[in-house]
Enzyme design. Structure first.
Site, short mmCIF file in Angstrom:
data_model
loop_
_atom_site.label_atom_id
_atom_site.label_comp_id
_atom_site.label_asym_id
_atom_site.label_seq_id
_atom_site.Cartn_x
_atom_site.Cartn_y
_atom_site.Cartn_z
N HIS A 198 4.16 3.24 7.97
CA HIS A 198 3.21 4.30 8.33
C HIS A 198 2.50 3.93 9.62
CE1 HIS A 198 -0.64 2.29 7.16
NE2 HIS A 198 0.11 1.68 6.24
N ASP A 203 -1.45 -3.45 9.89
CA ASP A 203 -1.36 -2.38 8.88
C ASP A 203 -1.40 -1.00 9.56
OD1 ASP A 203 -1.36 -0.97 6.50
OD2 ASP A 203 -3.53 -1.17 6.24
N GLU A 236 -0.63 7.63 5.29
CA GLU A 236 -0.57 6.74 4.13
C GLU A 236 -1.96 6.36 3.66
OE1 GLU A 236 -0.43 2.81 2.01
OE2 GLU A 236 -1.42 3.33 3.89
N GLU A 237 -2.85 6.13 4.59
CA GLU A 237 -4.18 5.63 4.26
C GLU A 237 -5.05 6.67 3.55
OE1 GLU A 237 -4.73 2.66 4.39
OE2 GLU A 237 -3.71 1.71 6.08
N GLU A 244 4.72 -2.92 4.54
CA GLU A 244 3.27 -2.71 4.48
C GLU A 244 2.51 -3.96 4.94
OE1 GLU A 244 0.64 -1.23 4.18
OE2 GLU A 244 1.03 0.78 3.44
N HIS A 291 -8.04 -3.78 7.23
CA HIS A 291 -8.86 -2.56 7.31
C HIS A 291 -10.17 -2.79 8.07
CE1 HIS A 291 -6.91 -0.03 3.85
NE2 HIS A 291 -6.07 -0.31 4.83
#
Length: 399
Positions: free
Chosen positions: A86, A98, A132-133, A159, A234
């Site tokens: 993603h 990510d 995706e998030e 991922e 994140h």
């Protein structure tokens, strides 16, 4: 893609700039493809809704006009292997690990396979999904609506839950033994079945597109993630500044070997003979080689170890000493069993109390950034707690 900054679903950075970047890169690869290769680019925009079964209650998620950039590299058959990443990220994070790094790896794989003179036995479908998030939405839009889905027989999902490190195989299946046979093709394996058990237990409040492909596509696959230095996950620190070339090289080489093996496998010709394969116990040995066996074999091994651990002490006794020592052996066995059971529980409780106290002191996850703290804070406490329980049990039962 790192220079685009945070690529949140719905923003210009994600819906326009990231899409444009990927489309241009893919078109460049397409223009340089070998004349024997057939490369088809599709830009999907999907809308829909579904139930996401997060514990304990789950939720209904709805999406509108999420985007997928999909590339089909034709093989000798229409049976397809899918590989997914993603390109969106969470607010405030450029998402280098990510999941930008895996998008780059997939672009490189596409370039390598499309430049070869000979086709793979099976078709390879590359999916760059853009949402995706926000609840795994773009993968749902792809697997339930795209025209090429009917050809997909298995998948690989890439991922991240950290910033770099080894890509860990942490989810497989369902019916994963035939997939794991092909994972043995990688040069530097890194996998632990215990990660799958923990992740699928629901203890970790997170998920990947693996769930969507498995539950809504009825597909078997392999799920990989970079998890080193998870405190950057994140956050604004998940940037290219902290992502080494070694990470990209290692993952790229492993995925090249794995995709080559799977895209030329005989299993994709007819999955019916393998769809009922059981789950497996799997692990690597120091990254040198990979071991796997069906979970039924694992159950037999565990049972045998327990039985032999009880029987062997008696086999070492002579007939003359059986009556004298058998009672002591039974006593020691009972003490050991009770100590392990209650010691493990008490150690877990002590670690929980310590974690709770650290949270209350506003130092939550301090050990995560400074990993050298973990042995002193938790391991030492757990060992001491276990020893105390063993001594207490021995004093109680030895009387």
């Amino acid at each position: 893609m790192n220079d685009l900054g945070p690529k949140v679903t719905g923003t210009q950075a994600n819906e326009v700039l990231a899409v444009k970047y990927l489309m241009n890169r893919i078109k460049t690869i397409q223009s340089k493809a070998n004349v024997n290769q057939t490369l088809t680019l599709d830009h999907q925009v999907a809308s829909g809704s579904y139930f996401l079964g997060f514990k304990p209650y789950g939720m209904v998620t709805t999406y509108r006009k999420v985007q997928n950039i999909v590339v089909r590299l034709e093989g000798d058959t229409t049976n397809a292997l899918m590989i997914n990443c993603h390109f969106d990220s969470v607010p405030g994070s450029p998402g280098a690990s990510d999941d930008g790094a895996n998008c780059v790896i997939m672009l490189e794989l596409l370039s390598i396979f499309s430049s070869r003179e000979t086709k793979s036995r099976h078709t390879i479908i590359f999916v760059f999904n853009g949402a995706e998030e926000t609840g795994l939405r773009a993968s749902h839009g792809f697997i339930t609506q795209h025209k090429w889905v009917k050809d997909i027989k298995a998948f690989i999902n890439l991922e991240a839950a950290g910033s770099g490190g080894k890509e860990s195989l942490f989810q497989t299946g369902p019916g994963n033994t035939w997939l794991l046979r092909h994972y043995k093709a990688v040069q530097r394996p890194f996998a632990q079945a215990v990660g799958e058990e923990i992740f699928q237990s629901g203890l970790i409040p997170s998920d990947t597109d693996f769930r969507i492909f498995r539950d809504y596509g009825n597909l078997s696959g392999l799920d990989f993630a970079h998890a080193h230095k998870g405190y950057r996950y994140h956050t604004k620190f998940d940037s290219i500044d902290y992502l080494t070339k070694n990470v990209l090289q290692r993952t790229g080489e492993n995925m090249l070997n794995l995709v080559t093996s799977l895209s030329n496998s005989f299993e994709l010709d007819d999955l019916s003979a393998f769809s009922k394969n059981s789950s497996a116990v799997y692990f690597d040995f120091l990254g040198f080689f990979f071991i796997y066996y069906p979970k039924e074999v694992g159950a037999v091994i565990n049972f045998a170890v327990v039985i032999f651990s009880i029987i062997i002490p008696f086999l070492t006794l002579t007939k003359a000493t059986v009556n004298i020592h058998s009672k002591n052996i039974l006593s020691e066995t009972l003490i050991g069993f009770v100590s392990i059971v209650f010691g493990s529980g008490f150690s877990g409780l002590v670690c929980y109390v310590i974690a709770y106290a650290i949270d209350k002191m506003d130092h939550a996850m301090s050990w995560y950034r400074n990993t050298w703290l973990a042995p002193g804070i938790y391991v030492t406490a757990a060992v001491i707690a276990h020893i105390l329980v063993f001594d207490l049990v021995e004093l109680t039962l030895a009387r």
